[in-house]
Design a protein around this motif. Structure first.
Motif, PDB file in Angstrom:
ATOM      1  N   ASP A 140       0.832  -1.203   0.000  1.00 52.84           N
ATOM      2  CA  ASP A 140       0.000   0.000   0.000  1.00 52.84           C
ATOM      3  C   ASP A 140       0.870   1.257   0.000  1.00 52.84           C
ATOM      4  O   ASP A 140       0.599   2.214  -0.732  1.00 52.84           O
ATOM      5  CB  ASP A 140      -0.921   0.006   1.217  1.00 52.84           C
ATOM      6  CG  ASP A 140      -2.064  -0.993   1.086  1.00 52.84           C
ATOM      7  OD1 ASP A 140      -2.503  -1.221  -0.054  1.00 52.84           O
ATOM      8  OD2 ASP A 140      -2.502  -1.542   2.102  1.00 52.84           O
ATOM      9  N   SER A 141       1.905   1.247   0.834  1.00 51.08           N
ATOM     10  CA  SER A 141       2.807   2.395   0.897  1.00 51.08           C
ATOM     11  C   SER A 141       3.540   2.574  -0.425  1.00 51.08           C
ATOM     12  O   SER A 141       3.680   3.694  -0.929  1.00 51.08           O
ATOM     13  CB  SER A 141       3.807   2.205   2.041  1.00 51.08           C
ATOM     14  OG  SER A 141       4.697   3.295   2.115  1.00 51.08           O
ATOM     15  N   SER A 143       2.575   1.539  -3.497  1.00 52.80           N
ATOM     16  CA  SER A 143       1.681   1.950  -4.577  1.00 52.80           C
ATOM     17  C   SER A 143       1.285   3.414  -4.451  1.00 52.80           C
ATOM     18  O   SER A 143       1.090   4.099  -5.463  1.00 52.80           O
ATOM     19  CB  SER A 143       0.431   1.060  -4.602  1.00 52.80           C
ATOM     20  OG  SER A 143      -0.282   1.137  -3.384  1.00 52.80           O
ATOM     21  N   THR A 144       1.190   3.912  -3.225  1.00 53.78           N
ATOM     22  CA  THR A 144       0.867   5.323  -3.029  1.00 53.78           C
ATOM     23  C   THR A 144       2.000   6.215  -3.524  1.00 53.78           C
ATOM     24  O   THR A 144       1.776   7.204  -4.232  1.00 53.78           O
ATOM     25  CB  THR A 144       0.593   5.608  -1.537  1.00 53.78           C
ATOM     26  OG1 THR A 144      -0.518   4.812  -1.103  1.00 53.78           O
ATOM     27  CG2 THR A 144       0.271   7.082  -1.321  1.00 53.78           C
ATOM     28  N   LEU A 147       2.349   6.354  -7.357  1.00 53.23           N
ATOM     29  CA  LEU A 147       1.389   7.202  -8.063  1.00 53.23           C
ATOM     30  C   LEU A 147       1.923   8.607  -8.316  1.00 53.23           C
ATOM     31  O   LEU A 147       1.365   9.339  -9.143  1.00 53.23           O
ATOM     32  CB  LEU A 147       0.085   7.297  -7.268  1.00 53.23           C
ATOM     33  CG  LEU A 147      -0.824   6.062  -7.288  1.00 53.23           C
ATOM     34  CD1 LEU A 147      -1.923   6.196  -6.251  1.00 53.23           C
ATOM     35  CD2 LEU A 147      -1.424   5.869  -8.674  1.00 53.23           C
ATOM     36  N   ASN A 148       2.985   8.985  -7.605  1.00 49.71           N
ATOM     37  CA  ASN A 148       3.535  10.327  -7.782  1.00 49.71           C
ATOM     38  C   ASN A 148       4.144  10.534  -9.156  1.00 49.71           C
ATOM     39  O   ASN A 148       4.227  11.668  -9.629  1.00 49.71           O
ATOM     40  CB  ASN A 148       4.597  10.612  -6.718  1.00 49.71           C
ATOM     41  CG  ASN A 148       3.997  10.928  -5.371  1.00 49.71           C
ATOM     42  OD1 ASN A 148       2.974  11.597  -5.289  1.00 49.71           O
ATOM     43  ND2 ASN A 148       4.611  10.445  -4.307  1.00 49.71           N
ATOM     44  N   VAL A 157      -4.948   2.966 -11.431  1.00 54.54           N
ATOM     45  CA  VAL A 157      -4.392   2.903 -10.080  1.00 54.54           C
ATOM     46  C   VAL A 157      -3.988   1.489  -9.643  1.00 54.54           C
ATOM     47  O   VAL A 157      -2.948   1.319  -8.994  1.00 54.54           O
ATOM     48  CB  VAL A 157      -5.374   3.536  -9.063  1.00 54.54           C
ATOM     49  CG1 VAL A 157      -4.911   3.314  -7.630  1.00 54.54           C
ATOM     50  CG2 VAL A 157      -5.519   5.033  -9.341  1.00 54.54           C
ATOM     51  N   GLY A 216       7.832   1.838  -0.195  1.00 48.14           N
ATOM     52  CA  GLY A 216       7.215   3.145  -0.047  1.00 48.14           C
ATOM     53  C   GLY A 216       7.711   3.968   1.117  1.00 48.14           C
ATOM     54  O   GLY A 216       7.277   5.109   1.291  1.00 48.14           O
TER      55      GLY A 216
END
Length: 254
Positions: A140-141, A143-144, A147-148, A157, A216
């Protein structure tokens, strides 16, 4: 003349402060005569903090002067203090060094020499697996952060969560030298998209971002090494496709 240092540190039945141990080691290694005072209960700790107007322990005093905690002591001794917010390439360099040694040792075991063509192939494939593993630790970290800058992830996404599995899986197949028809196209696609995304973000848009390449939570700056990761995947994919094609041609002419 030997200087005297006094350290007050937390040593409780269920917890010994690691920073206190590190501060004590620093003082001993610099030749200080040490008075080591233990704070063994929560009441003692709270009373000490209130008395000296400090928020944390350990606290070091040298010749009657309060120096402060572990980081303050390092500054007092002229040592570098790591900035937790500072960017660094160290995590990626450690990955590449580790996988290079692993590849060389595999080659030495199987072929009697650490430097073979397979060493280079294993280096890239093992790097893909290790980098994929680091991303999967906290997907999760990752993939967040991904996205940048990743162009495909911004449009779709879920790609941010697909990417680590694709990288790890393609690398695993390449280590074994199996299913090139699947591993090479995967590496070519994700490496190609990644390379374009990084190049655009860093060299065209001039953005200062952190790379999600080792997960992440890293402070690795997005830049040359991030681009290198993707170019390595592209090179490996093209190499394996060429080897597969030439191998097929050779078998047909026999």
């Amino acid at each position: 003349m030997t200087r005297t240092a006094i350290i007050h540190r937390m040593v409780m039945p269920t917890h010994t402060c690691p920073w206190g141990l590190k501060a004590r080691h620093l003082l001993k290694s610099r030749g200080y005569r040490l008075e080591d005072h233990w704070l063994t209960t929560r009441d003692e700790i709270d009373a000490f903090k209130a008395e000296h107007g400090v928020a944390t322990t350990p606290q070091v005093f040298i010749d009657g002067q309060r120096i402060g905690g572990h980081d303050d002591l390092r500054r007092f001794l002229g040592l570098k203090v790591r900035d937790p917010a500072a960017t660094t390439y160290t995590p990626v360099l450690v990955v590449f060094l580790t996988t290079a040694v692993m590849a060389a040792m595999l080659s030495l075991t199987l072929y009697g020499t650490p430097l073979t063509v397979r060493t280079g192939e294993w280096f890239i494939a093992l790097s893909m697996m290790v980098l994929g593993m680091l991303k999967l630790q906290n997907i999760d970290s990752f993939s967040t952060m991904f996205l940048n800058y990743d162009l495909l992830a911004k449009r779709w996404v879920p790609y941010g969560k697909v990417y680590p599995f694709a990288e790890f899986g393609a690398g695993a197949m390449m280590v074994a030298g199996v299913m090139t028809w699947l591993s090479a196209p995967i590496a070519l696609v994700i490496g190609g998209i990644g390379a374009v995304s990084v190049f655009k973000a860093v060299y065209i848009d001039k953005r200062e971002l952190k790379c999600a390449c080792v997960g992440g939570d890293s402070n690795v700056p997005l830049g040359f090494l991030s681009l290198t990761e993707n170019l390595m995947m592209i090179a490996m994919a093209v190499w394996m496709l060429v080897m597969e094609f030439t191998g097929s041609l050779a078998s047909m002419t026999m």
